[in-house]
Structure formats: structure tokens, C-alpha cells
Design an enzyme around this catalytic site. Structure first.
Site, PDB file in Angstrom:
ATOM      1  N   GLU A   1      -8.468  10.594  11.369  1.00  0.00           N
ATOM      2  CA  GLU A   1      -8.707   9.993   9.779  1.00  0.00           C
ATOM      3  C   GLU A   1      -9.226   8.934   9.988  1.00  0.00           C
ATOM      4  O   GLU A   1      -8.552   7.914  10.775  1.00  0.00           O
ATOM      5  CB  GLU A   1      -7.276   9.718   9.033  1.00  0.00           C
ATOM      6  CG  GLU A   1      -8.031   9.470   7.688  1.00  0.00           C
ATOM      7  CD  GLU A   1      -8.226   8.338   7.082  1.00  0.00           C
ATOM      8  OE1 GLU A   1      -9.648   8.115   7.176  1.00  0.00           O
ATOM      9  OE2 GLU A   1      -7.128   7.859   6.515  1.00  0.00           O
TER      10      GLU A   1
ATOM     11  N   CYS B   1     -11.334   2.360   4.948  1.00  0.00           N
ATOM     12  CA  CYS B   1     -12.190   3.082   5.338  1.00  0.00           C
ATOM     13  C   CYS B   1     -11.974   4.102   4.156  1.00  0.00           C
ATOM     14  O   CYS B   1     -14.063   4.768   3.809  1.00  0.00           O
ATOM     15  CB  CYS B   1     -10.962   4.422   6.073  1.00  0.00           C
ATOM     16  SG  CYS B   1      -9.874   5.219   4.831  1.00  0.00           S
TER      17      CYS B   1
END
Ligand SMILES: O=CCCCC(=O)O
Length: 451
Positions: free
Chosen positions: A227, A261
Site C-alpha cells: 500500500e 497517501c
């Protein structure tokens, strides 16, 4: 030695002695021994402990949140929300893991054929500092419920958070070795992944870190989930509700002081509504309250380290040199960077092209849906995108055209235990959360029974 330093005050907070080779071997050995028993426990037994972990987090959320804020500068109200979300994911998997991992019957010519989900064993989690609790619980809650055991290599600036996460599981009654924090540096990760008892690795972090971990895992034929970074676009169409879009876009970019993110990092606004949007957005960002992260009223804290603040400063300055217009902010003081807004941004500029991990955003206008899709997709990242429009049919038609792990309409991209979470392109692969996440580190065993 690993040290936590308060990024707001510069004060040294905690120090931790690194594990030597023997200590590391002992912890991996303990994890493996624990797995041999843990995998035979029932979902009901695991659920009792996972619900206790949720209770522990809820009861002591303030003290856990304070450590998060001290170590990485997140405003306290947002740190409390982070701990509450960890309790949510524990409760969610306590309730749903059994159903998500039930045998799946498949009709064949056999008397009975099915897929059984079985845990792989010791899973290494390499985690970042920006959501020091949440990123770890997003991995740990499903995996412990699935019968795996976890070892954690956390970012070196949040080692107290890492220690407390292990404490949550201990207090909840999980057996020794079920979840352990390893005080090690990145240089030890390769040997941990290569250890025969470690069966898989998950990493949340930068794209270069992901590439390195994935190649080590690949060399060792071990499963990995990555991720990684993102550069989500916030696409405001000409028929959007401007007031609501402004509110959501401000939250999407500036929460966690922009260090996420999945933050909205590129504003793409239809030229017909750009003036109105810009005026309202600038007004709202100008009013965000910066200050002491421990103050309940603070919304913008400091960045977790000074080099990170310098990094965002450089991206903004370079973009301005390339022709972007500085509309708000743009100054740095130590670890603090002002909420910043740039106009006239083009795709070659760092503020558009690179991932920006801080409170700065640039605005680019578009004329057509085609252009909006192309601008969004021009990024090499692919975590998610937010679309703002009142025309749901238009949005639905556009959804398949975005190269992203997620499309949110009239909402910011966010993680939710009930929905899969992850990216495409250089944002990574594999999924966390939901039924998809809990199955990542399982052996999907094919069973075919004939007479
Ligand atoms: O950097 C990634 C942040 C993810 C936050 C979330 O899972 O909500």
C-alpha cells in the site's frame, strides 16, 4: 538506538534499544511457536480477545492518542479519532471474520468440492509513521482474527506507539507471540523476510520502500501486499455543489496536516466554476487553525520531521519557479509548513507530478470531462479519486475510466473496514480491509472429495 523526538518542541521523548540478532531470532521463534497453537483456536475465542482490544482502545483512547501526537505531531483531536477507528476495525473483524473465511462450496463432478481458507503463519508488517496506530490495526485486526500472527517493524520515529500497540493486544489477552513489536532498523528487514518462519510481508509506505520489499519477497517466493503512495485528484465538475465540495476538498487535503497517501493532492476544477470555487476554498484554508498539536482546537499541526517540511517547501518553490501562482501560504518555520495553495498549475510541476506529503495543493482547470479524466490519469499513482457532481449518471459513466483503486463521488477517499482498500499502478497491489483484505494472507486450499 531508536529515538522519538517531539516534532513540535524538538524535545527527546523516548529511546529504544535495538534488538540484536539473538533477540530477533527469539521473537521470530516465539511468533512461530505461537502460530502452531493460535491457528487451532476458534473464531469465537479470537473474537473475545479482539473485542477486548477494541474496549482497551476505547477506554484509554486519550492516553494512546497523546503518544501519537507527541511522536509525530498530529493534532490531538485527529489522534483520538485515529484510536477510535482502530477500535472500530477490531470490532468489525471480531464480528465478521468467521463469515468472511467460511468454506466456499463449488459445484463440480465431485461429491463435494470447496475452497477452505487457512492462515499462512507469521506475517511481517512494515508500517509508516503517519497513522502510527491505524495502519498497524488495519493489518493486525484481520490477520489475528484469521489465525495468522503478526510481527511489526514500525517507523523509527514512532516506536513508543509500536510498543503500546503490542500492549493493547497483551492487555486484551492474546497469547504471548501473537503480535510482537520488533525494535529494528530497515537494514534488518531483508533478513526477517528471508527467515523460513516468516511467510508473508505487508508494507505501507513509499514506492521505493515497496519496490525493495517486493523484490526481497519475490526472491524468497513470499506473498506481499503493498500500500504505497498516492496523488489523488479532487475533480470538481461544473454542476457540483460548490459549498459542499469546498468543505470536502479542504478536509481531503489538510487533515493529518496533509500527510496521507489517500489525501486529495491535485485540485482539478471545471473552468466555469473555478473562480467561485477558488475564492471559497482560499477563504476556508486561510481560516484553518494551526498551532500546538496538543491543543484540541488545532487542525494543522507540524510535519513529523523537518526534512519532510523542507521537502514540501522545495516542491512548492520549484512549482512557483515553473510558473505556478502562490495564492496562499508558502512559508516554513522548522517543522511547520503553512497551508498553501497554488494556482495555474500544470502537469509538469512537482506539485502536480510528484506525491506531496504535507499541507499544500495546486489548482488546475479543465474544460471537458475528457480532459478531467486525462489529467487525473496522467499520474503514475492510482490510489483513488474524488468526483464532485450532482449528476450521478454522469459520475457512474465516468467511474470505469479512472485508473484507480477507488472512486468516491461527492466524498473524500477514505478507508473503511467494510470496503477494500488499495491501489493500482505505482500505488501498489493487493487489498486491505473487508473480506478482500482478510483473505490476502490465507492459503485458499482447494478440497475435492470423491467416492
Ligand atoms: O498513508 C496512508 C494513509 C491511509 C489512511 C487510511 O487508511 O485511512
Amino acid at each position: 538506538m531508536k529515538e522519538s523526538i517531539n516534532p513540535y518542541s524538538g524535545e527527546k521523548l523516548f529511546s529504544f534499544k535495538e534488538l540484536d540478532q539473538r533477540g530477533l531470532e527469539a521473537k521470530i521463534g516465539l511468533a512461530d511457536a505461537c502460530f502452531s497453537k493460535w491457528k487451532h483456536t476458534s473464531f469465537a475465542e479470537r473474537s473475545v480477545m479482539m473485542r477486548k482490544a477494541a474496549e482497551e482502545l476505547k477506554t484509554n483512547k486519550r492516553s494512546y492518542a497523546e503518544v501519537i501526537t507527541l511522536e509525530m505531531g498530529k493534532p490531538i483531536s485527529q489522534a483520538i479519532a485515529e484510536v477510535e477507528k482502530c477500535a472500530w476495525v477490531c470490532g468489525y473483524y471480531a464480528q465478521n471474520a468467521e463469515g468472511q473465511l467460511a468454506d466456499e462450496l463449488v459445484e463440480t463432478e465431485a461429491q463435494k468440492s470447496y475452497v477452505a481458507y487457512e492462515p499462512l503463519g507469521v506475517v511481517l508488517a512494515v508500517m509508516p509513521w503517519n497513522y502510527p496506530f491505524w495502519q498497524v490495526f488495519r493489518f493486525a485486526a484481520p490477520n489475528l482474527m484469521a489465525g495468522n500472527v503478526g510481527i511489526l517493524k514500525h517507523a523509527s520515529n514512532v516506536m513508543k506507539s509500536a510498543e503500546l500497540i503490542e500492549q493493547v493486544f497483551t492487555r486484551a489477552g492474546f497469547p504471548k507471540g501473537c503480535f510482537q513489536n520488533l525494535v529494528i532498523g530497515s537494514e534488518k528487514v531483508e533478513s526477517v523476510i528471508g527467515h523460513p518462519s516468516v511467510k508473508a510481508v505487508t508494507l505501507t509506505g513509499s514506492t521505493p520502500a515497496g519496490a525493495s520489499v517486493a523484490s526481497i519477497a519475490g526472491k524468497n517466493i513470499k506473498k506481499s501486499v503493498l500500500e504505497l503512495g498516492g496523488s489523488n485528484a479532487l475533480v470538481v465538475f461544473d454542476d457540483a455543489d460548490i459549498d459542499k465540495s469546498v468543505t470536502t476538498c479542504v478536509q481531503a487535503r489538510f487533515q493529518n496536516t496533509g500527510q496521507s497517501c489517500i489525501a486529495g493532492k491535485r485540485l482539478l476544477v471545471h473552468e466555469d466554476v473555478a473562480d467561485e470555487f477558488l475564492q471559497k476554498f482560499t477563504d476556508r484554508v486561510g481560516k484553518l487553525k494551526s498551532g500546538d498539536p496538543m491543543d484540541e482546537a488545532t487542525f494543522i499541526g507540524v510535519l513529523a520531521r523537518e526534512d519532510l517540511a523542507k521537502g514540501i517547501e522545495e516542491q512548492v518553490d520549484k512549482s512557483v519557479e515553473m510558473g505556478a501562482k502562490l495564492l496562499l501560504g508558502g512559508r516554513r518555520k522548522g517543522t511547520y509548513y503553512e497551508p498553501t495553495l497554488l494556482g495555474d498549475v500544470t502537469p509538469e510541476m512537482p506539485i502536480f507530478k510528484e506525491e506531496t506529503f504535507g499541507p499544500a495543493i495546486g489548482l488546475t482547470t479543465f474544460k471537458t470531462d475528457e480532459e478531467a479524466v486525462a489529467l487525473s490519469n496522467t499520474s503514475s499513482f492510482g490510489l483513488g479519486v474524488s468526483l464532485f457532481t450532482k449528476n450521478i449518471e454522469r459520475a457512474k459513466k465516468l467511474v470505469p475510466r479512472f485508473e484507480e483503486g477507488a472512486v468516491f463521488v461527492n466524498e473524500l477517499v477514505k478507508s473503511d473496514p467494510r470496503l477494500p482498500f488499495g491501489g493500482v499502478k505505482i500505488s501498489g497491489y493487493g487489498r486491505e480491509l473487508s473480506a478482500h483484505g482478510i483473505r490476502e494472507f490465507m492459503n485458499r486450499k482447494t478440497v475435492f472429495i470423491d467416492m
